[in-house]
Write an enzyme that holds these catalytic residues in place. Sequence first.
Site, PDB file in Angstrom:
ATOM      1  N   GLY A 139      22.537   1.568  -1.590  1.00 54.97           N
ATOM      2  CA  GLY A 139      22.651   2.059  -0.221  1.00 54.97           C
ATOM      3  C   GLY A 139      22.656   3.567  -0.192  1.00 54.97           C
ATOM      4  O   GLY A 139      22.487   4.173   0.865  1.00 54.97           O
ATOM      5  N   GLU A 185       4.158   4.532 -12.761  1.00 55.31           N
ATOM      6  CA  GLU A 185       3.597   3.189 -12.922  1.00 55.31           C
ATOM      7  C   GLU A 185       2.124   3.214 -13.311  1.00 55.31           C
ATOM      8  O   GLU A 185       1.664   2.415 -14.127  1.00 55.31           O
ATOM      9  CB  GLU A 185       3.766   2.396 -11.623  1.00 55.31           C
ATOM     10  CG  GLU A 185       3.319   0.950 -11.725  1.00 55.31           C
ATOM     11  CD  GLU A 185       3.566   0.176 -10.446  1.00 55.31           C
ATOM     12  OE1 GLU A 185       3.918  -1.013 -10.528  1.00 55.31           O
ATOM     13  OE2 GLU A 185       3.398   0.770  -9.359  1.00 55.31           O
ATOM     14  N   GLY A 233       0.778  -1.232   0.000  1.00 53.69           N
ATOM     15  CA  GLY A 233       0.000   0.000   0.000  1.00 53.69           C
ATOM     16  C   GLY A 233       0.806   1.276   0.000  1.00 53.69           C
ATOM     17  O   GLY A 233       0.303   2.324   0.413  1.00 53.69           O
ATOM     18  N   LYS A 234       2.049   1.223  -0.477  1.00 54.03           N
ATOM     19  CA  LYS A 234       2.876   2.440  -0.429  1.00 54.03           C
ATOM     20  C   LYS A 234       2.320   3.542  -1.325  1.00 54.03           C
ATOM     21  O   LYS A 234       2.342   4.725  -0.951  1.00 54.03           O
ATOM     22  CB  LYS A 234       4.330   2.139  -0.778  1.00 54.03           C
ATOM     23  CG  LYS A 234       4.578   1.516  -2.130  1.00 54.03           C
ATOM     24  CD  LYS A 234       6.057   1.194  -2.304  1.00 54.03           C
ATOM     25  CE  LYS A 234       6.300   0.502  -3.633  1.00 54.03           C
ATOM     26  NZ  LYS A 234       5.624  -0.819  -3.707  1.00 54.03           N
ATOM     27  N   GLN A 255      10.644   0.392  -4.018  1.00 50.96           N
ATOM     28  CA  GLN A 255      10.487  -1.044  -3.841  1.00 50.96           C
ATOM     29  C   GLN A 255      11.604  -1.569  -2.941  1.00 50.96           C
ATOM     30  O   GLN A 255      12.733  -1.060  -2.973  1.00 50.96           O
ATOM     31  CB  GLN A 255      10.564  -1.746  -5.191  1.00 50.96           C
ATOM     32  CG  GLN A 255       9.396  -1.473  -6.110  1.00 50.96           C
ATOM     33  CD  GLN A 255       8.192  -2.346  -5.789  1.00 50.96           C
ATOM     34  OE1 GLN A 255       8.016  -2.794  -4.663  1.00 50.96           O
ATOM     35  NE2 GLN A 255       7.356  -2.571  -6.791  1.00 50.96           N
ATOM     36  N   LYS A 292      14.632   5.753   9.764  1.00 41.89           N
ATOM     37  CA  LYS A 292      15.615   6.845   9.784  1.00 41.89           C
ATOM     38  C   LYS A 292      14.870   8.157   9.864  1.00 41.89           C
ATOM     39  O   LYS A 292      13.877   8.359   9.169  1.00 41.89           O
ATOM     40  CB  LYS A 292      16.486   6.823   8.525  1.00 41.89           C
ATOM     41  CG  LYS A 292      17.480   7.996   8.463  1.00 41.89           C
ATOM     42  CD  LYS A 292      18.259   8.011   7.157  1.00 41.89           C
ATOM     43  CE  LYS A 292      19.201   9.212   7.096  1.00 41.89           C
ATOM     44  NZ  LYS A 292      19.950   9.298   5.823  1.00 41.89           N
ATOM     45  N   ARG A 326      16.365  12.030  10.180  1.00 45.23           N
ATOM     46  CA  ARG A 326      17.525  12.905  10.377  1.00 45.23           C
ATOM     47  C   ARG A 326      17.277  13.983  11.421  1.00 45.23           C
ATOM     48  O   ARG A 326      18.202  14.502  12.034  1.00 45.23           O
ATOM     49  CB  ARG A 326      17.897  13.556   9.034  1.00 45.23           C
ATOM     50  CG  ARG A 326      19.326  14.060   8.966  1.00 45.23           C
ATOM     51  CD  ARG A 326      19.585  14.826   7.682  1.00 45.23           C
ATOM     52  NE  ARG A 326      19.404  14.051   6.478  1.00 45.23           N
ATOM     53  CZ  ARG A 326      20.320  13.255   5.945  1.00 45.23           C
ATOM     54  NH1 ARG A 326      21.485  13.112   6.551  1.00 45.23           N
ATOM     55  NH2 ARG A 326      20.084  12.604   4.811  1.00 45.23           N
TER      56      ARG A 326
END
Length: 443
Positions: A378, A239, A213-214, A356, A412, A414
């Site tokens: 990364g 997409e 569901g992103k 993804q 994460k 910041r």
Amino acid sequence: MADIERTMPFALEAEQSVLGAILLDPEKINQVAEFLREDDFYLSEHREIFAAMRDLFVQSRQIDVVTLIDMLVSRGTYDRENGSKYIRVIADTVPSSTNLNDYMQIVKDKSTLRALIEAADEIREDAYAAKGEVKYIVDNAESKIYNVSSGNEVKTFVSIADAITRTYYNIRDIANDPAAAAGMQTEYDSLDNVLVGMGKGDLVLIGARPGMGKTSFAMNIAANVARTTKKTVCIFSLEMTCEQLASRLLSSEAMVDSKKLRSGRLSPEDWNAVSQAASELSELKMLIDDTTGITVTAMKAKLRKVKDLGLVVVDYLQLIQGERHSDNRVLEVGDISRGLKMLAKDLGVPVICCAQLSRANEGRSDKRPMLSDLRDSGAIEQDADVVMFLHSDDYYKNETKTQKDAECIIAKNRHGETGVVKLIFLGPYTKFIEYDSAHGEPQ
């Protein structure tokens, strides 16, 4: 034809009047410092005088003819006799501070014209040099003009005094209005409590395996931001078509099963809900671009033309076309993620990008995603200011529940803390809602 020697645009009287207004009413330093920078003054003497006034303000000292002359003499800008003469000329230039806004605008306008001239000179030199691909030279030219038009031009280093002054005003604004401390809100309270909103220039990554569901989550946030801020939200859908995204938005806003929308089998109640949602969504300033394989440069070119931009959503990262084709997809995606971060910084708005994840989590007993699951690079983890993962244990249980428990894992951040926020995913409506932990029920 040889270039004609011209004088750079500036307004002597306006610069003197701004400085004189501060001497007449020292409290005006607040107003001036928020609107003008030191470099906006053309004459070096005026830049020095403004800097001295600002330093007196930072030191909580009174700004008047005597203290200002003393500061300028101690800095070595003037000797006492010449300094005293010119400061008194400035003080006598303006009869009152009533028209300060007009004086400041004149100074700012002349400064903008000088910046435009400098940008044009740099663009001309780049074009003559013809180094690199033409599209990058054009993009660089557009960036220079955009920075001037948006007031973001940076001609030199920013002094620590300027930075401290701006920070002081930010702290003052926050003290007077605590809401000013918050960045742009997602309107998911539990998530905003952790993030403290999305900051200007933040790259926010939403990562998940397919089917989590992103896209729905990003679109829910986009609609929330457009509704609450009244700013323009731009969506790049690599997409799905714009019609498919619109259908998802209608489903989540109307709370009508998306399958019914695709089949057209709607009850009268469904039609009423869809009509109401369509009317409300049409009022929002949301723009969709469904160009396949778009590059970050092309996104930037389109976004520069958008007025009152508040948020950018990109769905999704791995489908973005690299600027330079490479056999090494890891390096290519790394360039794309850095480009998205620079895009957010240059435009001064949050950029949400879906991504993804690799299949690595599916081989673990605990299938919650980790930063190492980010697919292809990364560098994505390094460039993003916030990384959020969507996860649902129900997804792996092969259950057909229409309402699934979900987690938004802030891996994460910041600017603050990390953690897990509980949500509910209503699959038929492609909608995420808050989870009331006190009652174990969706709000």
